[in-house]
Design a protein around this motif. Structure first.
Motif, PDB file in Angstrom:
ATOM      1  N   LYS A 120       0.820  -1.204  -0.023  1.00 21.28           N
ATOM      2  CA  LYS A 120       0.078  -0.052  -0.097  1.00 21.28           C
ATOM      3  C   LYS A 120       0.674   1.200   0.140  1.00 21.28           C
ATOM      4  O   LYS A 120       0.533   2.082  -0.736  1.00 21.28           O
ATOM      5  N   LEU A 121       1.838   1.394   0.971  1.00 20.17           N
ATOM      6  CA  LEU A 121       2.744   2.452   0.784  1.00 20.17           C
ATOM      7  C   LEU A 121       3.709   2.513  -0.353  1.00 20.17           C
ATOM      8  O   LEU A 121       4.129   3.634  -0.702  1.00 20.17           O
ATOM      9  N   VAL A 122       3.951   1.192  -0.662  1.00 16.08           N
ATOM     10  CA  VAL A 122       5.191   1.208  -2.092  1.00 16.08           C
ATOM     11  C   VAL A 122       4.391   1.852  -2.957  1.00 16.08           C
ATOM     12  O   VAL A 122       5.249   2.621  -3.542  1.00 16.08           O
ATOM     13  N   ILE A 123       3.271   1.606  -3.431  1.00 19.52           N
ATOM     14  CA  ILE A 123       2.645   2.143  -4.540  1.00 19.52           C
ATOM     15  C   ILE A 123       2.619   3.620  -4.592  1.00 19.52           C
ATOM     16  O   ILE A 123       2.520   4.314  -5.466  1.00 19.52           O
ATOM     17  N   ARG A 124       2.024   3.885  -3.289  1.00 19.69           N
ATOM     18  CA  ARG A 124       1.771   5.414  -3.028  1.00 19.69           C
ATOM     19  C   ARG A 124       3.265   6.201  -3.289  1.00 19.69           C
ATOM     20  O   ARG A 124       2.971   7.282  -3.592  1.00 19.69           O
ATOM     21  N   HIS A 125       4.135   5.354  -2.733  1.00 19.03           N
ATOM     22  CA  HIS A 125       5.648   6.052  -2.871  1.00 19.03           C
ATOM     23  C   HIS A 125       5.934   6.594  -4.224  1.00 19.03           C
ATOM     24  O   HIS A 125       6.480   7.495  -4.648  1.00 19.03           O
ATOM     25  N   GLN A 126       5.687   5.253  -4.971  1.00 14.32           N
ATOM     26  CA  GLN A 126       6.237   5.452  -6.567  1.00 14.32           C
ATOM     27  C   GLN A 126       5.293   6.499  -7.341  1.00 14.32           C
ATOM     28  O   GLN A 126       5.670   7.095  -8.076  1.00 14.32           O
ATOM     29  N   LEU A 127       4.048   6.506  -6.899  1.00 14.37           N
ATOM     30  CA  LEU A 127       3.026   7.537  -7.500  1.00 14.37           C
ATOM     31  C   LEU A 127       3.748   8.838  -7.204  1.00 14.37           C
ATOM     32  O   LEU A 127       3.697   9.678  -7.960  1.00 14.37           O
ATOM     33  N   LYS A 128       3.958   9.065  -6.152  1.00 12.65           N
ATOM     34  CA  LYS A 128       4.535  10.223  -5.632  1.00 12.65           C
ATOM     35  C   LYS A 128       6.026  10.660  -6.311  1.00 12.65           C
ATOM     36  O   LYS A 128       6.256  11.687  -6.912  1.00 12.65           O
ATOM     37  N   LEU A 129       6.897   9.557  -6.429  1.00  9.25           N
ATOM     38  CA  LEU A 129       8.050   9.675  -7.115  1.00  9.25           C
ATOM     39  C   LEU A 129       8.198  10.136  -8.460  1.00  9.25           C
ATOM     40  O   LEU A 129       8.863  11.094  -8.917  1.00  9.25           O
ATOM     41  N   ARG A 145      -2.047  17.932  14.510  1.00 17.32           N
ATOM     42  CA  ARG A 145      -1.077  18.915  14.448  1.00 17.32           C
ATOM     43  C   ARG A 145       0.435  18.061  14.474  1.00 17.32           C
ATOM     44  O   ARG A 145       1.246  18.888  14.262  1.00 17.32           O
ATOM     45  N   ILE A 146       0.125  16.871  14.387  1.00 16.00           N
ATOM     46  CA  ILE A 146       1.419  15.970  14.546  1.00 16.00           C
ATOM     47  C   ILE A 146       1.620  15.243  12.958  1.00 16.00           C
ATOM     48  O   ILE A 146       2.523  15.201  12.592  1.00 16.00           O
ATOM     49  N   VAL A 147       0.308  14.665  12.756  1.00 16.30           N
ATOM     50  CA  VAL A 147       0.592  13.902  11.517  1.00 16.30           C
ATOM     51  C   VAL A 147      -0.101  14.923  10.602  1.00 16.30           C
ATOM     52  O   VAL A 147      -1.429  15.163  10.473  1.00 16.30           O
ATOM     53  N   GLU A 148       0.582  15.531   9.736  1.00 14.91           N
ATOM     54  CA  GLU A 148       0.104  16.664   8.803  1.00 14.91           C
ATOM     55  C   GLU A 148       0.303  16.329   7.203  1.00 14.91           C
ATOM     56  O   GLU A 148       0.021  17.119   6.517  1.00 14.91           O
ATOM     57  N   ASP A 149       1.062  15.047   6.905  1.00 16.22           N
ATOM     58  CA  ASP A 149       1.245  14.906   5.641  1.00 16.22           C
ATOM     59  C   ASP A 149       0.620  13.596   5.063  1.00 16.22           C
ATOM     60  O   ASP A 149       0.248  12.655   5.977  1.00 16.22           O
ATOM     61  N   GLU A 150       0.393  13.310   3.702  1.00 14.56           N
ATOM     62  CA  GLU A 150      -0.254  11.889   3.427  1.00 14.56           C
ATOM     63  C   GLU A 150       0.541  10.826   3.525  1.00 14.56           C
ATOM     64  O   GLU A 150      -0.160   9.681   3.908  1.00 14.56           O
ATOM     65  N   ASP A 151       1.963  10.885   3.756  1.00 17.08           N
ATOM     66  CA  ASP A 151       2.714   9.752   3.852  1.00 17.08           C
ATOM     67  C   ASP A 151       2.624   9.263   5.398  1.00 17.08           C
ATOM     68  O   ASP A 151       2.372   7.983   5.573  1.00 17.08           O
ATOM     69  N   GLY A 152       2.380  10.238   6.367  1.00 18.11           N
ATOM     70  CA  GLY A 152       2.113   9.902   7.610  1.00 18.11           C
ATOM     71  C   GLY A 152       0.722   9.169   7.874  1.00 18.11           C
ATOM     72  O   GLY A 152       0.628   8.455   8.388  1.00 18.11           O
ATOM     73  N   ALA A 153      -0.285   9.688   7.210  1.00 14.44           N
ATOM     74  CA  ALA A 153      -1.556   9.327   7.162  1.00 14.44           C
ATOM     75  C   ALA A 153      -1.630   7.810   6.655  1.00 14.44           C
ATOM     76  O   ALA A 153      -2.398   7.097   7.301  1.00 14.44           O
TER      77      ALA A 153
END
Length: 213
Positions: A120-129, A145-153
């Motif tokens: 799940k994270l692999v494909i999202r990372h590559q799409l972003k890359l 206010r701690i988790v503020e980016d989509e990678d963290g979510a």
């Protein structure tokens, strides 16, 4: 007959075209063909696709990478194939998506590829890359206010999915809003079903845990 300003613009455009051609000759192919078959060694797996398929989404890193403009600068394997140090399963899913897009109508584009479990994270990372996330639906984000980016979510969703407790986020307690005390914490969070707690320490470390009780 061109006036002075028009002539200056024409000359400037011609100069830019010449510089673009010179850059292409220096770093890649000056006139790459859309029908070129590109062989990619993606993490040890050979994947083949037409140049036109890989470059159809203009302005993305994927388009720039396989445009031919940088062919001489790309890393190659021992057989001369373009080498990408990426997960091959994720890259295969992206190429399949681009192949489907190439034969789809403008009104019926396929959805971006998604994967489950560890990918799940692999494909999202590559799409972003590769710059393919611009038109993707926004990931559901916690009111944090701690988790503020989509990678963290995405990482949170992935962890919660491992024990089948993933779902929509709803903020129950925030110390700056509700008061920093054990009593306030438990009054907001007890008997609420599955919960996840995230804490940022004064040293900047982020820790947490979840309960599916």
């Amino acid at each position: 007959m061109l006036d002075g300003k028009e002539l200056s613009l024409v000359l400037r455009l011609r100069e830019l075209d010449e510089k673009k051609a010179a850059t292409a000759r220096s770093n890649g192919e000056a006139d790459p063909a859309n029908d070129d078959r590109i062989e990619v060694n993606a993490g040890g797996t050979i994947i083949v696709a037409k140049r036109s398929t890989l470059t159809q989404l203009k302005g993305t890193r994927m388009e720039a990478l396989f445009s031919g403009r940088w062919d001489k600068k790309l890393q190659r394997d021992n057989h001369g194939r373009i080498f990408l140090d990426v997960n091959p399963i994720g890259f295969r899913a992206i190429v399949d998506y681009l192949n489907e897009m190439a034969i789809s109508s403008e009104d019926d584009h396929p959805s971006l590829p998604t994967m489950e479990g560890e990918y799940k994270l692999v494909i999202r990372h590559q799409l972003k890359l590769f710059g393919l996330l611009d038109n993707a639906p926004k990931m559901e984000m916690p009111d944090s206010r701690i988790v503020e980016d989509e990678d963290g979510a995405a990482q949170l969703h992935d962890w919660l999915g491992e024990d089948e407790s993933d779902g929509e986020f709803c903020l129950l307690y925030r110390s700056s809003r509700d008061g920093l005390s054990n009593a306030n914490f438990h009054s907001k969070c007890d008997n609420q079903g599955c919960t996840i707690t995230i804490v940022e320490t004064t040293c900047g470390y982020i820790i947490g845990g979840d309960s599916n009780a």
